[in-house]
Design a protein around this motif. Structure first.
Motif, PDB file in Angstrom:
ATOM      1  N   GLN A  35       0.591  -1.308  -0.029  1.00 64.55           N
ATOM      2  CA  GLN A  35      -0.530  -0.161  -0.002  1.00 64.55           C
ATOM      3  C   GLN A  35       0.699   1.100  -0.101  1.00 64.55           C
ATOM      4  O   GLN A  35       0.305   2.470  -0.273  1.00 64.55           O
ATOM      5  CB  GLN A  35      -0.509  -0.083   1.086  1.00 64.55           C
ATOM      6  CG  GLN A  35      -1.859  -0.985   0.979  1.00 64.55           C
ATOM      7  CD  GLN A  35      -3.038  -0.586   0.687  1.00 64.55           C
ATOM      8  OE1 GLN A  35      -3.564   0.865  -0.119  1.00 64.55           O
ATOM      9  NE2 GLN A  35      -3.750  -1.078  -0.642  1.00 64.55           N
ATOM     10  N   THR A  36       2.284   1.221  -0.110  1.00 62.17           N
ATOM     11  CA  THR A  36       2.777   2.186   0.176  1.00 62.17           C
ATOM     12  C   THR A  36       4.194   1.870  -0.618  1.00 62.17           C
ATOM     13  O   THR A  36       5.168   3.528  -0.555  1.00 62.17           O
ATOM     14  CB  THR A  36       3.395   2.401   1.602  1.00 62.17           C
ATOM     15  OG1 THR A  36       4.398   1.626   1.626  1.00 62.17           O
ATOM     16  CG2 THR A  36       2.367   2.371   2.797  1.00 62.17           C
ATOM     17  N   GLY A  37       3.724   1.175  -1.912  1.00 70.18           N
ATOM     18  CA  GLY A  37       5.041   2.619  -3.220  1.00 70.18           C
ATOM     19  C   GLY A  37       4.343   1.720  -4.672  1.00 70.18           C
ATOM     20  O   GLY A  37       2.942   0.295  -4.892  1.00 70.18           O
ATOM     21  N   PHE A  38       5.077   1.494  -5.751  1.00 68.21           N
ATOM     22  CA  PHE A  38       4.797   0.812  -6.928  1.00 68.21           C
ATOM     23  C   PHE A  38       5.667  -0.602  -7.207  1.00 68.21           C
ATOM     24  O   PHE A  38       6.146  -0.598  -6.194  1.00 68.21           O
ATOM     25  CB  PHE A  38       4.959   1.645  -7.652  1.00 68.21           C
ATOM     26  CG  PHE A  38       4.182   3.566  -8.221  1.00 68.21           C
ATOM     27  CD1 PHE A  38       3.657   3.372  -8.177  1.00 68.21           C
ATOM     28  CD2 PHE A  38       5.371   4.254  -7.248  1.00 68.21           C
ATOM     29  CE1 PHE A  38       3.073   4.458  -8.380  1.00 68.21           C
ATOM     30  CE2 PHE A  38       3.998   5.571  -7.118  1.00 68.21           C
ATOM     31  CZ  PHE A  38       2.911   5.782  -7.443  1.00 68.21           C
ATOM     32  N   GLU A  39       4.290  -1.480  -7.927  1.00 69.71           N
ATOM     33  CA  GLU A  39       4.928  -2.475  -8.587  1.00 69.71           C
ATOM     34  C   GLU A  39       4.631  -2.357  -9.713  1.00 69.71           C
ATOM     35  O   GLU A  39       3.836  -2.303 -10.613  1.00 69.71           O
ATOM     36  CB  GLU A  39       4.668  -3.596  -7.687  1.00 69.71           C
ATOM     37  CG  GLU A  39       4.797  -4.339  -8.100  1.00 69.71           C
ATOM     38  CD  GLU A  39       4.162  -6.449  -7.625  1.00 69.71           C
ATOM     39  OE1 GLU A  39       4.144  -7.066  -7.973  1.00 69.71           O
ATOM     40  OE2 GLU A  39       2.921  -5.924  -6.800  1.00 69.71           O
ATOM     41  N   ALA A  40       6.077  -3.025 -10.272  1.00 71.94           N
ATOM     42  CA  ALA A  40       6.499  -3.265 -11.961  1.00 71.94           C
ATOM     43  C   ALA A  40       6.185  -4.907 -11.683  1.00 71.94           C
ATOM     44  O   ALA A  40       6.719  -5.401 -11.367  1.00 71.94           O
ATOM     45  CB  ALA A  40       7.858  -2.693 -12.799  1.00 71.94           C
ATOM     46  N   GLN A  41       4.739  -5.593 -12.185  1.00 69.13           N
ATOM     47  CA  GLN A  41       5.024  -6.600 -12.140  1.00 69.13           C
ATOM     48  C   GLN A  41       5.904  -7.805 -13.665  1.00 69.13           C
ATOM     49  O   GLN A  41       6.157  -7.342 -14.461  1.00 69.13           O
ATOM     50  CB  GLN A  41       3.489  -6.596 -12.885  1.00 69.13           C
ATOM     51  CG  GLN A  41       3.023  -7.979 -13.474  1.00 69.13           C
ATOM     52  CD  GLN A  41       2.890  -9.168 -12.536  1.00 69.13           C
ATOM     53  OE1 GLN A  41       1.980  -8.545 -11.506  1.00 69.13           O
ATOM     54  NE2 GLN A  41       3.187  -9.744 -11.472  1.00 69.13           N
ATOM     55  N   VAL A  42       5.908  -8.837 -13.135  1.00 74.92           N
ATOM     56  CA  VAL A  42       7.021  -9.874 -13.479  1.00 74.92           C
ATOM     57  C   VAL A  42       5.922 -11.047 -13.542  1.00 74.92           C
ATOM     58  O   VAL A  42       5.978 -11.705 -12.166  1.00 74.92           O
ATOM     59  CB  VAL A  42       8.184  -9.889 -12.885  1.00 74.92           C
ATOM     60  CG1 VAL A  42       8.537 -11.188 -13.394  1.00 74.92           C
ATOM     61  CG2 VAL A  42       9.499  -8.386 -13.018  1.00 74.92           C
ATOM     62  N   LEU A  43       5.846 -11.332 -14.343  1.00 77.26           N
ATOM     63  CA  LEU A  43       4.274 -12.208 -14.994  1.00 77.26           C
ATOM     64  C   LEU A  43       5.068 -13.512 -16.001  1.00 77.26           C
ATOM     65  O   LEU A  43       5.041 -12.412 -16.544  1.00 77.26           O
ATOM     66  CB  LEU A  43       3.203 -12.011 -14.673  1.00 77.26           C
ATOM     67  CG  LEU A  43       2.157 -13.495 -14.504  1.00 77.26           C
ATOM     68  CD1 LEU A  43       2.299 -13.518 -13.001  1.00 77.26           C
ATOM     69  CD2 LEU A  43       0.568 -12.624 -15.301  1.00 77.26           C
ATOM     70  N   SER A  44       4.909 -14.440 -15.746  1.00 81.56           N
ATOM     71  CA  SER A  44       4.251 -15.039 -17.219  1.00 81.56           C
ATOM     72  C   SER A  44       3.891 -15.816 -18.166  1.00 81.56           C
ATOM     73  O   SER A  44       2.420 -15.112 -17.326  1.00 81.56           O
ATOM     74  CB  SER A  44       5.067 -16.688 -17.420  1.00 81.56           C
ATOM     75  OG  SER A  44       4.677 -17.414 -15.880  1.00 81.56           O
TER      76      SER A  44
END
Length: 560
Positions: free
Chosen positions: A447-456
């Motif tokens: 809830q306190t940051g961004f995420e760049a997705q790593v997904l197959s």
């Protein structure tokens, strides 16, 4: 043809020929001729592998075939073409009986051999299979078809050039006596030729690549390069026919026959003595002789330019068929293939087979620009679990591994605000993970940051590879294949955030525009309780353990 690639390759071939002529003379040196070549095979799903092994490993080979022995084989070939897959067990047994060791990987093969026959019947995996061979510098013969697309054929020759590794590909029909007689000028300049061959089809390959290549290669052996355009004149269940226009008003015609006549391999050509027979098939030995000569000299008997023109001819024939029989230039299909190959090669530049000497180091240019190396590839200095615990996961081949690390994230122990961040990531077949950044509270990173997705997978949703998780979908999914490295870049400058995959920006946002908690710009709901504009503008960078193994290397950051 006017392709820039053809011209470059032709010039390089001429220079290489001149150097080889000066250094080696017109024949193999006595010292080279005495050296016993240890050869390896990739792919035991074609009769060619059995034929070559018999000729080199049984009896007492003499002349040009002496001193070359197949010592190891990696049997895996096509993943799904039944006619190929079903052959592997039987062919494996046969080569073992001829003294060939079976190995379980291409790297293991390369440790045991000097030269390589890439025999996989299916052209689709050739690029991936050839890459480690080309990187090793060991000469490689790639059996027909060189690839299942013109794009991959272009890419293979570019890689051969990049790694300075000799490579060639050819059908055995090229070295039949009749075709070679005409190629050597015994009938003068050939103004017109017509060839034919069987032409069974395989749905995974362009029409002529799978088996029509034999007759097309014969046509080019007789006519030589210089074809400018192609028209598919016939295409039905029984046959395919293609008419080609060469420079100088010369004409070439190919008929691929599935039912009816003419049978087998052959054709006619018009030279100084009128119409003469092209000749047929003379077995595998003439081709094998040329392969062994190539292995010893490093000099391909067929130029890259001509091989690419053959595959451009067949691709143009397919394009003509798609356009209802219109005339298609070879230059047009080559231009398209070169662009596609450049993109594929850009991905391969970061999708190498593992750690190298240059991994986890700053280049001179990066040092000059002020980049920081966050991970040294040897230990977790500067890193910790987000819960404060020591990282439990081992480093694997110079790569950071969050899986079973002991915390939700592995994080670097310094906060960053405005920056450019980059790394290389490799995923297994099944993977769900992410790269977190600007995390303000390590006790509540979601809830306190961004995420760049790593997904197959190959999706382009808000939870797919390259997405700014649950906020912005990637415009494209540019992730490399499982087991290959993908280059990732994240840029944060004030409210502006962007994610790039393999050199292309796929997702971006301006946080100042996201003013409502729990809502995206289009009014749909997202998972975050705060408005995106209120997310921290400074925080930690970390890699998520979400239950799947994933590897990271070349982790670098430039503060802005």
């Amino acid at each position: 043809m006017n392709s820039g690639l053809f011209k470059r390759l032709f010039c390089q071939a001429c220079c290489a020929l001149l150097l080889l002529t000066v250094a080696l003379g017109s024949s193999v040196s006595a010292e080279d001729a005495k050296k016993v070549l240890k050869a390896g095979i990739i792919g035991l799903d074609t009769s060619h592998a059995i034929a070559f092994t018999k000729m080199l490993n049984t009896g007492n080979p003499e002349g040009d075939l002496a001193g070359c022995r197949i010592v190891a084989a990696y049997p895996k070939g096509s993943p799904d073409i039944e006619s190929s897959v079903s052959r592997v067990p039987g062919y494996t047994k046969q080569v073992k009986e001829m003294g060939v060791e079976i190995v379980d990987s291409i790297p293991a093969l390369l440790e045991k051999v000097d030269v390589v026959f890439l025999e996989t019947n299916d052209g689709r995996p050739h690029l991936k299979q050839a890459l480690p061979v080309l990187q090793s510098g060991k000469p490689v013969f790639i059996d027909k078809p060189i690839a299942a697309s013109l794009t991959d054929a272009v890419a293979l020759f570019e890689l051969s050039k990049k790694y300075n590794t000799p490579m060639f590909s050819s059908s055995s029909l090229r070295f039949a006596k009749g075709a070679q007689r005409l190629r050597n000028g015994e009938e003068g300049k050939i103004m017109k030729a017509s060839t034919h061959s069987p032409c069974s089809l395989e749905s995974t390959h362009p029409d002529l690549y799978w088996y029509g290549i034999h007759g097309v290669e014969t046509l080019f052996t007789v006519m030589g390069p210089g074809c400018e355009s192609v028209t598919r004149t016939v295409s039905n269940a029984d046959r395919d026919e293609v008419a080609g226009k060469w420079a100088g008003g010369r004409e070439g015609h190919f008929a691929g026959v599935r039912k009816g006549t003419p049978k087998g391999y052959g054709g006619t050509a018009v030279g100084k003595n009128g119409e003469v027979a092209v000749g047929g098939y003379d077995g595998y030995k003439p081709l094998l002789v040329e392969i062994v000569k190539f292995f010893r000299t490093g000099k391909p008997p067929v130029s890259p330019e001509e091989t690419l023109e053959i595959y451009a001819f067949m691709e143009a024939a397919d394009e003509s068929k798609r356009q209802g029989g219109k005339e298609v230039t070879l230059a047009s299909v080559m231009e398209k293939a070169e662009k596609q190959a450049a993109k594929k090669l850009a991905r391969l530049d970061v999708a190498d087979s593992g750690a190298s000497e240059s991994d986890n180091k700053l280049t001179a240019a990066e040092k000059a620009e002020g980049w920081k190396l966050l991970f040294n590839g040897e230990n977790y200095k500067g890193w910790m679990c987000s819960n404060g615990k020591k990282i439990a996961a081992p480093i694997e081949n110079g790569a950071l591994v969050p899986y079973k690390s002991g915390g939700y994230l592995i994080v670097y122990n310094k906060e960053f605000g405005d920056f450019k961040f980059k790394c290389d990531v490799k995923m297994p077949e099944e993977c769900n993970s992410g790269i977190f950044f600007r995390v303000g509270d390590l006790k509540n990173p979601v809830q306190t940051g961004f995420e760049a997705q790593v997904l197959s997978g190959d999706g382009t949703g808000m939870h797919d590879f390259g997405a700014i998780y649950d906020l912005v979908s990637p415009a494209k999914n540019l992730a490399s294949a499982p087991g290959e490295w993908t280059h990732f870049e994240i840029t944060c400058k004030g409210p502006h955030i962007s994610v790039a995959v393999n050199g292309e920006v796929v997702a971006k946002l301006n946080a100042d525009e996201w003013t409502e908690p729990g809502k995206r710009l289009d009014g749909s709901a997202h998972k975050f309780k705060a408005a995106v504009k209120d997310f921290p503008r400074k925080g930690y960078i970390g890699f998520q353990d979400h239950g799947h193994k994933v590897w990271y290397k070349n982790v670098k950051l430039l503060e802005l």
